[in-house]
Design a protein around this motif. Sequence first.
Motif, short mmCIF file in Angstrom:
data_model
loop_
_atom_site.label_atom_id
_atom_site.label_comp_id
_atom_site.label_asym_id
_atom_site.label_seq_id
_atom_site.Cartn_x
_atom_site.Cartn_y
_atom_site.Cartn_z
N LYS A 53 0.80 -1.22 0.00
CA LYS A 53 0.00 0.00 0.00
C LYS A 53 0.85 1.29 0.00
O LYS A 53 0.55 2.21 -0.76
N ARG A 57 0.74 4.01 -3.01
CA ARG A 57 0.39 5.41 -2.74
C ARG A 57 1.41 6.37 -3.36
O ARG A 57 1.03 7.40 -3.90
N CYS A 61 0.27 8.45 -6.75
CA CYS A 61 -0.11 9.71 -6.12
C CYS A 61 -0.96 10.59 -7.04
O CYS A 61 -1.96 11.16 -6.61
N TYR A 64 -4.52 9.36 -7.16
CA TYR A 64 -5.26 9.70 -5.95
C TYR A 64 -5.73 11.15 -5.99
O TYR A 64 -6.86 11.46 -5.61
N THR A 67 -8.49 11.70 -8.92
CA THR A 67 -9.79 11.08 -8.63
C THR A 67 -10.33 11.47 -7.26
O THR A 67 -11.33 10.90 -6.81
N GLY A 69 -9.26 10.77 -4.40
CA GLY A 69 -9.17 9.66 -3.46
C GLY A 69 -9.98 8.44 -3.83
O GLY A 69 -9.88 7.40 -3.18
N PHE A 71 -9.60 6.53 -6.26
CA PHE A 71 -8.67 5.49 -6.73
C PHE A 71 -8.31 4.55 -5.58
O PHE A 71 -8.02 3.38 -5.80
N ALA A 72 -8.37 5.05 -4.36
CA ALA A 72 -8.07 4.22 -3.20
C ALA A 72 -9.03 3.05 -3.08
O ALA A 72 -8.64 1.96 -2.64
N VAL A 75 -7.72 0.45 -5.45
CA VAL A 75 -6.50 -0.14 -4.90
C VAL A 75 -6.84 -1.10 -3.77
O VAL A 75 -6.31 -2.22 -3.72
N ASN A 76 -7.74 -0.72 -2.88
CA ASN A 76 -8.13 -1.60 -1.78
C ASN A 76 -8.77 -2.88 -2.30
O ASN A 76 -8.52 -3.97 -1.77
#
Length: 127
Positions: A53, A57, A61, A64, A67, A69, A71-72, A75-76
Amino acid sequence: MGFLIRLLINAIALWVTTVIVSGIDVTARTAGGQAATLLVVALIFGVINAVLKPIIRVVGCVFYIVTLGLFALVVNALLFLLTGWVAGQFDLPFVVTGFWSAFWGAIVMAVVSWLISIVIPDRSERS
């Protein structure tokens, strides 16, 4: 001690996730087997998040920021899918079927883990 508490919190959150989200299952036959599987998968999940992670990040970057955030969430979901794949490589009875199961599973797991962490804070947070 904090590590064990975090591991138990993740295992409980993972169990709640398997109950709520279809497509995420622990297929062990006994309750002890299910508990052991949840603990090992929680450990795998923790290691994957701790290692990958921060790298993602830094590398992602810009995504993130662009978008805001969101995009997180992707990723998750991908990290949750990777956890299911790694568990499969160790022949653990844990299955994540598809991206959307991983997407909703990652969200449920994060929310449940956060709620449990509010009730049972880490020792470092109490000081």
